[in-house]
Design an enzyme around this catalytic site. Structure first.
Site, PDB file in Angstrom:
ATOM      1  N   CYS A 126       0.819  -1.231   0.000  1.00 28.76           N
ATOM      2  CA  CYS A 126       0.000   0.000   0.000  1.00 28.76           C
ATOM      3  C   CYS A 126       0.844   1.268   0.000  1.00 28.76           C
ATOM      4  O   CYS A 126       0.315   2.362  -0.222  1.00 28.76           O
ATOM      5  CB  CYS A 126      -0.945   0.000   1.187  1.00 28.76           C
ATOM      6  SG  CYS A 126      -2.053  -1.408   1.219  1.00 28.76           S
ATOM      7  N   HIS A 264      -2.926   7.293   2.902  1.00 30.20           N
ATOM      8  CA  HIS A 264      -3.389   6.014   2.345  1.00 30.20           C
ATOM      9  C   HIS A 264      -4.794   5.727   2.865  1.00 30.20           C
ATOM     10  O   HIS A 264      -5.037   5.740   4.073  1.00 30.20           O
ATOM     11  CB  HIS A 264      -2.419   4.899   2.726  1.00 30.20           C
ATOM     12  CG  HIS A 264      -2.944   3.541   2.409  1.00 30.20           C
ATOM     13  ND1 HIS A 264      -3.514   3.245   1.190  1.00 30.20           N
ATOM     14  CD2 HIS A 264      -3.021   2.402   3.145  1.00 30.20           C
ATOM     15  CE1 HIS A 264      -3.906   1.983   1.191  1.00 30.20           C
ATOM     16  NE2 HIS A 264      -3.625   1.459   2.366  1.00 30.20           N
ATOM     17  N   ASN A 294     -10.104   0.254   0.559  1.00 33.24           N
ATOM     18  CA  ASN A 294      -8.640   0.249   0.489  1.00 33.24           C
ATOM     19  C   ASN A 294      -8.202  -0.314  -0.864  1.00 33.24           C
ATOM     20  O   ASN A 294      -8.337  -1.509  -1.109  1.00 33.24           O
ATOM     21  CB  ASN A 294      -8.086  -0.596   1.639  1.00 33.24           C
ATOM     22  CG  ASN A 294      -6.568  -0.611   1.675  1.00 33.24           C
ATOM     23  OD1 ASN A 294      -5.909  -0.210   0.716  1.00 33.24           O
ATOM     24  ND2 ASN A 294      -6.000  -1.088   2.768  1.00 33.24           N
TER      25      ASN A 294
HETATM   26  N1  COA Z   1     -18.216  -7.464  10.581  1.00 37.88           N
HETATM   27  C1  COA Z   1     -18.569  -7.740  11.848  1.00 37.88           C
HETATM   28  N2  COA Z   1     -17.670  -8.125  12.775  1.00 37.88           N
HETATM   29  C2  COA Z   1     -16.384  -8.228  12.391  1.00 37.88           C
HETATM   30  C3  COA Z   1     -15.962  -7.942  11.093  1.00 37.88           C
HETATM   31  C4  COA Z   1     -16.937  -7.562  10.175  1.00 37.88           C
HETATM   32  N3  COA Z   1     -16.634  -7.268   8.883  1.00 37.88           N
HETATM   33  N4  COA Z   1     -14.627  -8.120  11.009  1.00 37.88           N
HETATM   34  C5  COA Z   1     -14.223  -8.496  12.229  1.00 37.88           C
HETATM   35  N5  COA Z   1     -15.276  -8.561  13.075  1.00 37.88           N
HETATM   36  C6  COA Z   1     -15.288  -8.942  14.470  1.00 37.88           C
HETATM   37  C7  COA Z   1     -14.120  -9.830  14.820  1.00 37.88           C
HETATM   38  O1  COA Z   1     -14.447 -11.185  14.569  1.00 37.88           O
HETATM   39  C8  COA Z   1     -13.967  -9.563  16.300  1.00 37.88           C
HETATM   40  O2  COA Z   1     -14.927 -10.317  16.980  1.00 37.88           O
HETATM   41  P1  COA Z   1     -14.619 -10.979  18.415  1.00 37.88           P
HETATM   42  O3  COA Z   1     -14.318  -9.804  19.313  1.00 37.88           O
HETATM   43  O4  COA Z   1     -15.867 -11.681  18.739  1.00 37.88           O
HETATM   44  O5  COA Z   1     -13.441 -11.844  18.193  1.00 37.88           O
HETATM   45  C9  COA Z   1     -14.353  -8.108  16.413  1.00 37.88           C
HETATM   46  O6  COA Z   1     -15.113  -7.782  15.251  1.00 37.88           O
HETATM   47  C10 COA Z   1     -13.168  -7.167  16.457  1.00 37.88           C
HETATM   48  O7  COA Z   1     -13.734  -5.943  16.788  1.00 37.88           O
HETATM   49  P2  COA Z   1     -12.848  -4.710  17.118  1.00 37.88           P
HETATM   50  O8  COA Z   1     -11.664  -5.098  17.960  1.00 37.88           O
HETATM   51  O9  COA Z   1     -13.730  -3.639  17.672  1.00 37.88           O
HETATM   52  O10 COA Z   1     -12.362  -4.300  15.676  1.00 37.88           O
HETATM   53  P3  COA Z   1     -11.435  -3.095  15.391  1.00 37.88           P
HETATM   54  O11 COA Z   1     -12.041  -1.842  15.903  1.00 37.88           O
HETATM   55  O12 COA Z   1     -10.030  -3.406  15.755  1.00 37.88           O
HETATM   56  O13 COA Z   1     -11.512  -3.053  13.818  1.00 37.88           O
HETATM   57  C11 COA Z   1     -10.319  -3.550  11.847  1.00 37.88           C
HETATM   58  C12 COA Z   1     -10.999  -4.129  13.079  1.00 37.88           C
HETATM   59  C13 COA Z   1      -9.795  -4.705  11.005  1.00 37.88           C
HETATM   60  C14 COA Z   1     -11.322  -2.770  11.056  1.00 37.88           C
HETATM   61  C15 COA Z   1      -9.166  -2.625  12.304  1.00 37.88           C
HETATM   62  O14 COA Z   1      -8.334  -3.310  13.179  1.00 37.88           O
HETATM   63  C16 COA Z   1      -8.368  -2.140  11.133  1.00 37.88           C
HETATM   64  O15 COA Z   1      -8.861  -1.401  10.304  1.00 37.88           O
HETATM   65  N6  COA Z   1      -7.076  -2.495  11.076  1.00 37.88           N
HETATM   66  C17 COA Z   1      -6.216  -2.063   9.982  1.00 37.88           C
HETATM   67  C18 COA Z   1      -6.518  -2.900   8.772  1.00 37.88           C
HETATM   68  C19 COA Z   1      -5.915  -2.306   7.530  1.00 37.88           C
HETATM   69  O16 COA Z   1      -6.118  -1.155   7.245  1.00 37.88           O
HETATM   70  N7  COA Z   1      -5.171  -3.120   6.772  1.00 37.88           N
HETATM   71  C20 COA Z   1      -4.557  -2.705   5.559  1.00 37.88           C
HETATM   72  C21 COA Z   1      -3.399  -1.799   5.855  1.00 37.88           C
HETATM   73  S1  COA Z   1      -2.608  -1.286   4.411  1.00 37.88           S
END
Ligand code: COA
Length: 345
Positions: A126, A264, A294
């Site tokens: 990215c 990004h 993304n």
């Molecule tokens: N819909 C519903 N629930 C989801 C989900 C979705 N699409 N994706 C994950 N969950 C669940 C998980 O299973 C987890 O459940 P659990 O607690 O029962 O295990 C829970 O949501 C995690 O929630 P939370 O910790 O509040 O999520 P978050 O606020 O950390 O958000 C991301 C998760 C992935 C959105 C966030 O961590 C993120 O954006 N990270 C960076 C990812 C990224 O940008 N990658 C590319 C970089 S170039």
């Protein structure tokens, strides 16, 4: 402040006398909304929007691959620059979703455009577009330009469509710029970095020379993108904010003088955290993640094109870019948007 003793036209420390003279974008026609995804995944529009800011993504058709999107974006950038393909000296394609592992995608794009000049891929995931600006800028500044730099991706081809944690985050698209050496222009300074020790945080494990494709690996989904989302989030905020602060300090630019910040477009919360840490005013940020999701190396040039179309990029604007991706890689750069209307030399 610039060094008052520097020669006239000096772009400043770490910067290249290179202008972006053309910008073009191409998004696949098909749009998939969060509600569409919720029909087959245990997720919801509310969850995706509140955690990421994403509302929809564009998805390539079955017969479209990265080079197809890239070639369309490149044609649009060339038209914007008022150049023909015969004027181009080098073609760079920043992508982490190439058409094939062998050969690179850039020669395929060059062939579609009708040129046999140097054509090479750059994989910084990215961060690829910001890396590509420094590599392409250096090529342009040393006589190998004009450089056509394309960020192009089809991430929807490599995610596990049954994994709600990754399937909702990504989209497809491409955007391109033309880089031309021009006295008085400013591209940079740059701050690029990488930490390979963190590679497993965000990767596709198999399909390369370390873990060649096997039937068992395919069964296990080892060829698909996996991610430790929370760790990626924390690293993304810290690295993009630090790199942004460093390029501002190196160029002697006050954050209040940044006209437009384009980070990004992975997650609106990540962008907001970076914005707050660096001290950029909210109205100076351009955010497209709601519509594009993304798109990896395409996300920054797509957002730049969107900002231009919205009338938010004026000649002479100070633009700050920041990126983060698998590798891990990260980077930031400053540039002055089309500083003048001089003819290309
Ligand atoms: N819909 C519903 N629930 C989801 C989900 C979705 N699409 N994706 C994950 N969950 C669940 C998980 O299973 C987890 O459940 P659990 O607690 O029962 O295990 C829970 O949501 C995690 O929630 P939370 O910790 O509040 O999520 P978050 O606020 O950390 O958000 C991301 C998760 C992935 C959105 C966030 O961590 C993120 O954006 N990270 C960076 C990812 C990224 O940008 N990658 C590319 C970089 S170039």
């Amino acid at each position: 402040m610039r060094d008052a003793t520097a020669p006239e036209g000096d772009p400043g420390p770490g910067a290249l006398p290179v202008a972006i003279t053309g910008l073009g974008a191409h998004l696949p026609a098909r749009v998939v909304t969060n509600d569409d995804l919720a029909e087959r995944l245990d997720t919801s529009d509310e969850w995706i929007r509140s955690r990421t800011g994403i509302g929809q993504r564009h998805v390539a058709a079955a017969d479209e691959a990265t080079a197809d999107l890239a070639a369309e974006a490149a044609k649009s950038a060339l038209a914007d620059a008022g150049l023909g393909i015969e004027d181009v000296g080098s073609v760079l394609v920043a992508t982490t979703t190439p058409d094939h592992l062998i050969p690179g995608t850039a020669p395929l794009v060059a062939e579609r455009l009708g040129t046999q000049v140097a054509a090479v891929d750059l994989n910084a995931a990215c961060s690829g577009f910001v890396y590509g600006l420094q590599v392409g800028g250096a090529l342009a500044a040393t006589g190998a330009g004009p450089v056509l730099l394309v960020g192009a991706e089809t991430l929807t081809r490599v995610v596990d469509h049954g994994d709600r944690a990754t399937a909702v985050l990504f989209g497809d698209g491409a955007a391109a710029v033309v880089l031309v050496a021009r006295p008085g222009a400013r591209l940079g300074p740059f701050r690029l970095g990488a930490d390979g020790a963190q590679a497993p945080m965000l990767h596709r494990r198999s399909g390369g020379s370390r873990y060649p494709t096997t039937a068992a690996g395919l069964q296990n989904g080892d060829h698909l993108l996996t991610m430790r989302g929370g760790d990626v989030y924390r690293h993304a905020v810290a690295r993009m904010a630090a790199a942004s602060t460093e390029v501002l300090a190196r160029s002697g630019t006050d954050v209040a003088d940044v006209d437009l910040f384009v980070g990004h477009q992975a997650n609106a919360r990540i962008l907001e955290a970076v914005r707050a840490r660096v001290g950029i005013a909210p109205e100076r940020c351009h955010v497209t993640v709601e519509r594009h999701a993304n798109t990896s190396a395409a996300s920054i040039p797509l957002a730049l094109a969107d900002a231009r179309d919205a009338g938010r990029l004026h000649p002479g604007a100070t633009v700050l870019l920041a990126a983060f991706g698998a590798g891990l890689t990260w980077g930031a750069c400053l540039l002055t948007w089309n500083p003048d209307d001089e003819e290309i030399t």
